[in-house]
Design an enzyme around this catalytic site. Structure first.
Site, PDB file in Angstrom:
ATOM      1  N   ARG A   1       1.057  -1.198  -0.127  1.00  0.00           N
ATOM      2  CA  ARG A   1      -0.141   0.066   0.007  1.00  0.00           C
ATOM      3  C   ARG A   1       0.748   1.345   0.049  1.00  0.00           C
ATOM      4  O   ARG A   1       1.684   1.510   0.999  1.00  0.00           O
ATOM      5  CB  ARG A   1      -0.949  -0.107   1.336  1.00  0.00           C
ATOM      6  CG  ARG A   1      -2.207   0.922   0.899  1.00  0.00           C
ATOM      7  CD  ARG A   1      -2.973   0.960   2.126  1.00  0.00           C
ATOM      8  NE  ARG A   1      -2.364   1.931   3.277  1.00  0.00           N
ATOM      9  CZ  ARG A   1      -2.434   1.653   4.596  1.00  0.00           C
ATOM     10  NH1 ARG A   1      -3.054   0.925   4.912  1.00  0.00           N
ATOM     11  NH2 ARG A   1      -1.579   2.544   5.471  1.00  0.00           N
TER      12      ARG A   1
ATOM     13  N   GLU B   1       4.585   6.964   2.963  1.00  0.00           N
ATOM     14  CA  GLU B   1       5.109   6.133   3.059  1.00  0.00           C
ATOM     15  C   GLU B   1       4.743   4.852   2.332  1.00  0.00           C
ATOM     16  O   GLU B   1       3.597   4.816   1.420  1.00  0.00           O
ATOM     17  CB  GLU B   1       4.999   5.776   4.405  1.00  0.00           C
ATOM     18  CG  GLU B   1       3.820   5.234   5.050  1.00  0.00           C
ATOM     19  CD  GLU B   1       4.122   4.615   6.393  1.00  0.00           C
ATOM     20  OE1 GLU B   1       4.807   4.820   7.131  1.00  0.00           O
ATOM     21  OE2 GLU B   1       2.652   4.210   6.870  1.00  0.00           O
TER      22      GLU B   1
ATOM     23  N   ASN C   1       4.048   0.767   2.317  1.00  0.00           N
ATOM     24  CA  ASN C   1       3.981  -0.324   2.972  1.00  0.00           C
ATOM     25  C   ASN C   1       4.113  -1.659   2.441  1.00  0.00           C
ATOM     26  O   ASN C   1       3.333  -1.734   1.365  1.00  0.00           O
ATOM     27  CB  ASN C   1       2.584  -0.314   3.898  1.00  0.00           C
ATOM     28  CG  ASN C   1       2.130   0.781   4.666  1.00  0.00           C
ATOM     29  OD1 ASN C   1       2.658   1.189   5.669  1.00  0.00           O
ATOM     30  ND2 ASN C   1       1.530   1.784   4.037  1.00  0.00           N
TER      31      ASN C   1
ATOM     32  N   SER D   1      -3.038  -2.611   5.971  1.00  0.00           N
ATOM     33  CA  SER D   1      -4.314  -2.794   6.459  1.00  0.00           C
ATOM     34  C   SER D   1      -5.404  -2.239   5.860  1.00  0.00           C
ATOM     35  O   SER D   1      -5.173  -1.248   5.114  1.00  0.00           O
ATOM     36  CB  SER D   1      -4.318  -2.497   7.791  1.00  0.00           C
ATOM     37  OG  SER D   1      -3.939  -1.320   8.101  1.00  0.00           O
TER      38      SER D   1
ATOM     39  N   LYS E   1      11.931   2.924   6.098  1.00  0.00           N
ATOM     40  CA  LYS E   1      11.817   4.529   5.975  1.00  0.00           C
ATOM     41  C   LYS E   1      13.352   4.918   5.158  1.00  0.00           C
ATOM     42  O   LYS E   1      13.306   5.895   4.337  1.00  0.00           O
ATOM     43  CB  LYS E   1      11.527   5.462   7.233  1.00  0.00           C
ATOM     44  CG  LYS E   1      10.253   5.404   7.409  1.00  0.00           C
ATOM     45  CD  LYS E   1       9.928   6.361   8.362  1.00  0.00           C
ATOM     46  CE  LYS E   1       8.403   6.048   8.774  1.00  0.00           C
ATOM     47  NZ  LYS E   1       8.028   4.849   9.854  1.00  0.00           N
TER      48      LYS E   1
ATOM     49  N   LYS F   1      11.271  11.687  11.197  1.00  0.00           N
ATOM     50  CA  LYS F   1      10.572  10.540  11.457  1.00  0.00           C
ATOM     51  C   LYS F   1      11.683   9.307  11.780  1.00  0.00           C
ATOM     52  O   LYS F   1      12.770   9.523  11.099  1.00  0.00           O
ATOM     53  CB  LYS F   1       9.942  10.070  10.015  1.00  0.00           C
ATOM     54  CG  LYS F   1       8.591  10.927   9.568  1.00  0.00           C
ATOM     55  CD  LYS F   1       8.051  10.228   8.464  1.00  0.00           C
ATOM     56  CE  LYS F   1       6.819  10.823   8.239  1.00  0.00           C
ATOM     57  NZ  LYS F   1       5.878  10.067   7.032  1.00  0.00           N
TER      58      LYS F   1
ATOM     59  N   GLU G   1       9.691   0.962  11.091  1.00  0.00           N
ATOM     60  CA  GLU G   1       8.139   0.999  10.869  1.00  0.00           C
ATOM     61  C   GLU G   1       7.138   1.238  12.199  1.00  0.00           C
ATOM     62  O   GLU G   1       7.710   1.059  13.033  1.00  0.00           O
ATOM     63  CB  GLU G   1       7.994  -0.488  10.373  1.00  0.00           C
ATOM     64  CG  GLU G   1       8.509  -0.602   8.948  1.00  0.00           C
ATOM     65  CD  GLU G   1       7.935   0.435   8.002  1.00  0.00           C
ATOM     66  OE1 GLU G   1       6.675   0.509   7.719  1.00  0.00           O
ATOM     67  OE2 GLU G   1       8.754   1.334   7.624  1.00  0.00           O
ATOM     68  N   GLY G   2       6.215   1.220  11.862  1.00  0.00           N
ATOM     69  CA  GLY G   2       5.014   1.013  12.713  1.00  0.00           C
ATOM     70  C   GLY G   2       4.204   2.460  13.209  1.00  0.00           C
ATOM     71  O   GLY G   2       3.451   2.304  14.192  1.00  0.00           O
TER      72      GLY G   2
ATOM     73  N   ARG H   1      -8.119   7.381   4.081  1.00  0.00           N
ATOM     74  CA  ARG H   1      -7.867   7.474   5.765  1.00  0.00           C
ATOM     75  C   ARG H   1      -8.123   8.992   6.108  1.00  0.00           C
ATOM     76  O   ARG H   1      -7.368   9.686   5.429  1.00  0.00           O
ATOM     77  CB  ARG H   1      -6.785   6.949   6.428  1.00  0.00           C
ATOM     78  CG  ARG H   1      -7.121   5.490   6.917  1.00  0.00           C
ATOM     79  CD  ARG H   1      -5.804   5.083   7.598  1.00  0.00           C
ATOM     80  NE  ARG H   1      -4.568   5.154   6.796  1.00  0.00           N
ATOM     81  CZ  ARG H   1      -3.446   4.742   7.434  1.00  0.00           C
ATOM     82  NH1 ARG H   1      -3.495   4.162   8.787  1.00  0.00           N
ATOM     83  NH2 ARG H   1      -2.396   4.898   6.858  1.00  0.00           N
TER      84      ARG H   1
END
Lengths: 514, 514
Positions: A133, A155, A157, A162, A335, A397, A401-402, A488
């Site tokens: 994604r 970013e 993914n 999800s 990243k 940043k 990840e996460g 989103r």
């Protein structure tokens, strides 16, 4: 945004909002646009069996999104799939990136060690699956006299992408609300059928798992074949995942099982040829051979509280099952890779996307990203970050990840002052994307919040490829398609993302402009 | 039951039950097999907006049901539709029945007065729609040396026949659980694909509303057309109704609205030609002409707390909209009608079903029912009911609709002793149906209850007819079909029905026998 959108969404009267909400609340549960309630809403002691559910955080209106940006995002997804597949197949290049992080990021280091252990032993599976994604925001460039809008990537993914299950549902919800006139007639010049883009994500991502399952070939063990969803437990966002399982079963007749990540070693084993065998706890006498391991867990250090959890990841990586993703693919999503690609005048993008036209379209979606290292770009970045007057245009940043822990704008100089210089390379500096001001209303835990919002477009991609055998043999892509989208939306006060983490809502696009 | 079923359902190990339940809980929410939680489970103050939902009370296994009985129930539904349509069209006959209840049953009396008021004014709609449900239990006759099983009717519902929306879902749930091997292999000689009967009820009942909507013809007012669901508010069983709305919209492109019964007079009006006009509160400028009024409220005295509620019923009955059901159809469903038909050697059944073969199949499903009046059968019934040794084979039921307040077996003599004789004709005496002993497990509010159960088969029917103009002209049936089934299962300790009332679960049939 064109002027008709300045008073979007329309204000609702009491009766209008009641009508919209009652229809939204019922439709969402009737169609599984749902989550298990947060513990702050329903305490576990009240519902120990976990039978309650609630409407997933969702926008009341589809958010406005420039049509050209939307179409460009979908159009370049295959190029992004190609790019990240190529990176994942270039271990040597990836090694150069990862080695810079080894001393700083323990999670990356552990992943890399796990990869090396498997490499040393030798691979038994040369296919890899990516359910990707690519996340973007619309960036409004006001620096010239002609303000323009374009997509800028937030970013990419490569693991556990999800909301593909819920995204199809929310787009259908907004279409339903339009059909039943829940949107007042003052808004129908904007919200109209051909402006609402449906998302095929649930079906299309499941199709990705199905093609991997089929590409795996016949059973080596003689046992029936299955796909394994490796999941967190408990999982509040379970319906998102379930929609993929149901689509996989209904549309492709492929059996799948949910395996809590921490039960990997007790419920699976490798036979002598490293074929992955799954034993369902409910039926130990009926074992399955796993064709594809789909990770919806294991992407965050929090999933590895014990050393056994790393053994579990190694165990799965060693297996003959197709991994979605492999560790190299997982690492390709860090990243640092994004930063290296997006560093101005970087030569790397061309390495993976030889077609200059394709590469330039991808490049146009990069926001400038700087390392905080000893390179020339790095030294420049440190100056930008330390000076409050320039830091205000940036976000800092962490490389891992996460989500979470981003440092924004004027907080950056102080944060860096307190951070030992040796830790600076664990961060990247990224130019802030300046999204257009939008408004919407979000239903969350039964409360409606209204106000300014920021939208983030995610474009899903499916890519199945064959890994190469070395420097000269780079492998090949077998399947590559764009797989729907996610919008989103979060309140513009919050500067964090992630709907399940409690800061946003799933949404769909109401396309505007030509 | 054949012997292989004596240990059905199979016992589950902890892991087997965990697997079954986690899949059941997720599938049910993902597919809208849901209810709003009971106030005893989630208090209104915790969820004032009403966004929480939970799995509808449901059986873990499909209950065993004799295939021949199931098929007979479906096969005779068209005859039942014909029967009740004919009764509803025979006002004179119905008047004779209803007049016996006028002094006893205030609800029947009010319905009848409402009917008479409309009759006096004259009708403007000659079409009527019935969405019926005929409820049965399997009766095991052990009085002869060869025990036999047959269907015996419990009641016939002519208004607000519920669970058609959820029934399709629970049958699909049990099929899903079979597909994913949630039923242990020891049970698969019984639970197998060709034994699980899917229910088309949601789609088929919606199709019934669609044919009425179409038969209404063109708009008289020039306004767009709609169907009106007249509902209770709040309604915990809302998803059951919503599935019909969604099917009506998706499969027939028919708009519908939910109108809380108590808002009838504020949101609808009759124009000069008694065309029913609905004004959606959310959009007062966009009015609709109502083709069909579908009552999911108004069937119980509790729905009429104020005199305005009777004005509302009259208002709807006077209108040009097709009523589902009309008041005459509603009254045709009263227990007195069932009793009169099922009184041994009654001449009435033949009046409505002239075909002797058809009538005899319907008759075979009647359990003997006696009035408690001055007739010969009535005097006999009083003796049976007053004597504890015979009363034990009977149930005493009030004539009015709505469930509850049945008096069982040995409680009957005492109850009658305390009841003034003038009130006795408000009750009927019915031979108890003796269902075969079955077991199952029910999930309700997160708790699994296991034990002996009783199943009740409901067969849905759709019937659209044209009313006659008088004694010589009896009208005609335009549409008539069987519309799927419902299995409701309750613990055998409880002697009440009605899943939403808190005593049972929705279920599906696992057919056994030839």
């Amino acid at each position: 945004m064109p002027s008709p959108c300045s008073d979007y969404p329309p204000d609702l009267s009491y009766d209008q909002e009641s009508y919209l909400l009652s229809n939204l609340k019922d439709w969402s549960i009737a169609h599984g646009l749902a989550v298990r309630p947060a513990p702050t809403f329903v305490h576990a002691s009240q519902d120990p069996a976990g039978v309650l559910a609630t409407t997933a955080p969702v926008t009341l209106f589809p958010s406005l999104f420039p049509r050209a940006c939307f179409e460009e995002g979908l159009a370049i997804q295959e190029a992004y799939n190609e790019l990240y597949s190529a990176i994942a197949r270039d271990e040597q290049w990836l090694q150069g990136i990862v080695e810079e992080l080894l001393d700083i990021d323990d999670f990356v280091s552990k992943l890399w060690q796990t990869h090396l252990a498997v490499k040393k032993e030798g691979y038994v599976q040369d296919l890899s699956l990516g359910l990707f994604r690519s996340d973007y925001m619309v960036h409004t460039d006001t620096s010239s006299s002609q303000p323009s809008s374009g997509l800028k990537q937030v970013e990419f993914n490569t693991i556990a992408s999800s909301f593909g299950g819920l995204s199809s549902q929310v787009a259908a919800l907004h279409r339903y609300l339009l059909t039943i006139d829940a949107y007042p007639s003052t808004a129908t010049s904007v919200i109209k059928a051909d402006a609402l883009s449906q998302s095929k994500s649930a079906s299309s991502l499941a199709q990705g798992l199905a093609v991997a399952h089929k590409a795996y070939g016949t059973s080596k063990s003689g046992l029936p074949l299955c796909v394994l969803f490796v999941v967190q437990d408990p999982e509040r966002n379970v319906f998102d995942q379930r929609h993929l399982e149901y689509a996989l079963l209904e549309e492709s007749a492929v059996r799948s099982f949910r395996l809590p990540f921490h039960e990997t070693l007790s419920d699976t084993l490798l036979d002598a040829s490293r074929t992955l065998i799954y034993t369902p706890p409910n039926s130990p006498s009926t074992r399955y051979e796993v064709t594809t391991v789909y990770f919806r867990a294991g992407y965050s250090p929090d999933d590895y509280p014990k050393e056994e959890d790393w053994s579990a990841r190694l165990h799965l990586e060693r297996s003959r099952a197709i991994k979605c993703p492999s560790i190299l693919t997982h690492l390709a999503g860090c990243k640092k890779v994004q930063q290296v690609l997006a560093t101005p005048h970087s030569p790397h993008l061309r390495r993976f996307l030889p077609d200059a036209t394709v590469a330039s379209r991808v490049l146009a979606t990069f926001a400038p990203i700087y390392p905080l290292d000893q390179t020339e770009a790095g030294e420049e970045a440190k100056k930008l970050a330390a000076d409050p007057s320039t830091a205000v245009r940036y976000v800092l940043k962490p490389q891992r990840e996460g989500g979470g822990n981003n440092i924004y704008r004027k907080s950056i100089p102080t944060f860096l002052k307190d951070l030992p210089k040796t830790h600076w390379p664990a961060y990247i500096l990224m130019e802030m994307i300046e999204p257009p001001p939008l408004k919407n209303a979000i239903l969350r835990n039964g409360e409606v919040q209204k106000g300014g919002v920021i939208g983030e477009l995610g474009v899903y991609g499916v890519c199945l490829w064959k890994n190469g055998t070395g420097a000269d043999e780079k492998g090949e892509i077998l399947e590559n398609w764009e797989a729907g989208y996610l919008l989103r939306t979060k309140g513009d006060q919050s500067e964090e993302g992630g709907v399940a983490a409690g800061f946003g809502a799933v949404d769909s696009c109401c396309l505007v402009g030509t």
